[in-house]
Write a protein that holds these residues in place. Structure first.
Motif, PDB file in Angstrom:
ATOM      1  N   ASN A  45       0.847  -1.184   0.000  1.00 35.20           N
ATOM      2  CA  ASN A  45       0.000   0.000   0.000  1.00 35.20           C
ATOM      3  C   ASN A  45       0.889   1.243   0.000  1.00 35.20           C
ATOM      4  O   ASN A  45       1.842   1.315   0.775  1.00 35.20           O
ATOM      5  N   TRP A  46       0.564   2.187  -0.877  1.00 39.15           N
ATOM      6  CA  TRP A  46       1.311   3.438  -0.921  1.00 39.15           C
ATOM      7  C   TRP A  46       0.337   4.609  -0.955  1.00 39.15           C
ATOM      8  O   TRP A  46      -0.760   4.510  -1.508  1.00 39.15           O
ATOM      9  N   ALA A  47       0.753   5.707  -0.392  1.00 37.48           N
ATOM     10  CA  ALA A  47      -0.012   6.956  -0.462  1.00 37.48           C
ATOM     11  C   ALA A  47       0.764   7.916  -1.360  1.00 37.48           C
ATOM     12  O   ALA A  47       1.810   8.445  -0.967  1.00 37.48           O
ATOM     13  N   LEU A  48       0.277   8.105  -2.584  1.00 36.43           N
ATOM     14  CA  LEU A  48       0.941   8.993  -3.534  1.00 36.43           C
ATOM     15  C   LEU A  48       0.574  10.441  -3.226  1.00 36.43           C
ATOM     16  O   LEU A  48      -0.582  10.758  -2.943  1.00 36.43           O
ATOM     17  N   GLN A  49       1.546  11.320  -3.300  1.00 41.18           N
ATOM     18  CA  GLN A  49       1.316  12.737  -3.063  1.00 41.18           C
ATOM     19  C   GLN A  49       0.747  13.375  -4.335  1.00 41.18           C
ATOM     20  O   GLN A  49       1.393  13.376  -5.384  1.00 41.18           O
ATOM     21  N   CYS A  50      -0.463  13.899  -4.234  1.00 42.73           N
ATOM     22  CA  CYS A  50      -1.123  14.483  -5.405  1.00 42.73           C
ATOM     23  C   CYS A  50      -0.345  15.676  -5.961  1.00 42.73           C
ATOM     24  O   CYS A  50      -0.304  15.878  -7.181  1.00 42.73           O
TER      25      CYS A  50
END
Length: 282
Positions: free
Chosen positions: A114-119
């Motif tokens: 799981n990754w949280a990409l920076q918009c």
């Protein structure tokens, strides 16, 4: 004057459109002095609309959300795909924590990653469309000028593709004992329908054709449609590739990721389709 007016929503984000405003008429969109587009955060009503997949399929719910979050877009149907996807990312950035979650299984160790990409990073590194992009020369005789899919084209393709996939699933359910030949025929019919839709979309993406020997320009949609259906496979493929190249601009659709478990790195595709991009997972 409403005493609460000072507390109304204000723009949270300003983004640069990948198209840089190309293909739009002056009445279609209003950009700032810095050639940027203002984006407001999602409201509770927007969130409900975005989390109703069936309502999103026909595009009308999405249009309401865009109208609310990006009021300086006056003709949503004219928005081209790279700009739409940048707007979606901008809406994410303007709402919540400004991240986009993606989940993938590591192809090496099978770990659920799981990754949280920076918009903001996605917008900072998006691919812009240059003014010389969007043309292809066929056989040194015709110069074809194309544009990306617009909102209407994109919505039509997504809706029709979904309908065909659903029809195939229903057929499989109703005919569990069918032989492979019959199933192959059903699949071929579905592919043929999608191919026909694709050709119609490509035809609508051709803005004009320049005849190099006479410098005459043809922009009549009916003439272009008739000509496109008479082209060779190689010619049609070159035009489709030119349109696809424009559609791939905007936020990066292929990102390098690393497994936190085994440190394996690989390229993964990222979709900005609003149904998968905004809908909350239960």
């Amino acid at each position: 004057m409403n005493p609460l007016e000072p507390y109304f929503r204000k723009p949270e984000v300003y983004i640069t459109l990948p198209s840089q405003g190309r293909w739009y008429k002056p009445q279609d969109i209003t950009l700032s002095a810095d050639n940027e587009l203002a984006i407001y955060g999602l409201t509770a009503r927007d969130d409900v609309l975005l989390n109703t997949p069936d309502a999103m399929l026909n595009g009308e719910a999405l249009k309401k959300v865009i109208a609310n979050c990006v009021p300086d877009v006056h003709n949503i149907n004219a928005l081209v795909t790279p700009d739409l996807e940048a707007i979606f990312v901008g809406m994410k950035l303007a709402s919540g924590d400004g991240t986009m979650e993606i989940n993938r299984e590591c192809p090496k160790c099978g770990h659920d990653c799981n990754w949280a990409l920076q918009c903001q990073g996605l917008l900072d590194n998006q691919t812009m469309i240059d003014h010389q992009d969007g043309s292809v020369i066929l056989d040194q005789s015709l110069e074809i000028h194309v544009k990306p899919y617009d909102f209407q084209q994109r919505s039509m393709f997504i809706q029709r593709e979904y309908q065909e996939e659903r029809a195939i699933r229903q057929w499989d359910t109703l005919n569990p004992q069918s032989d492979d030949l019959i199933k192959a025929e059903v699949m071929a019919q579905a592919v043929d329908k999608i191919s026909a839709i694709t050709m119609s979309l490509i035809s609508a993406s051709i803005t004009h054709v320049k005849i190099l020997s006479t410098t005459e320009t043809v922009d009549n949609p009916q003439f272009i449609h008739e000509w496109l259906h008479s082209t060779t496979r190689a010619q049609a493929s070159a035009i489709i590739a030119a349109v696809d190249q424009l559609n791939q601009c905007g936020p990066n659709k292929s990102l390098e990721v690393e497994c936190p478990n085994c440190q394996n790195t690989w390229k993964t595709s990222v979709s900005y389709d609003p149904i998968s991009f905004f809908v909350k997972r239960s």
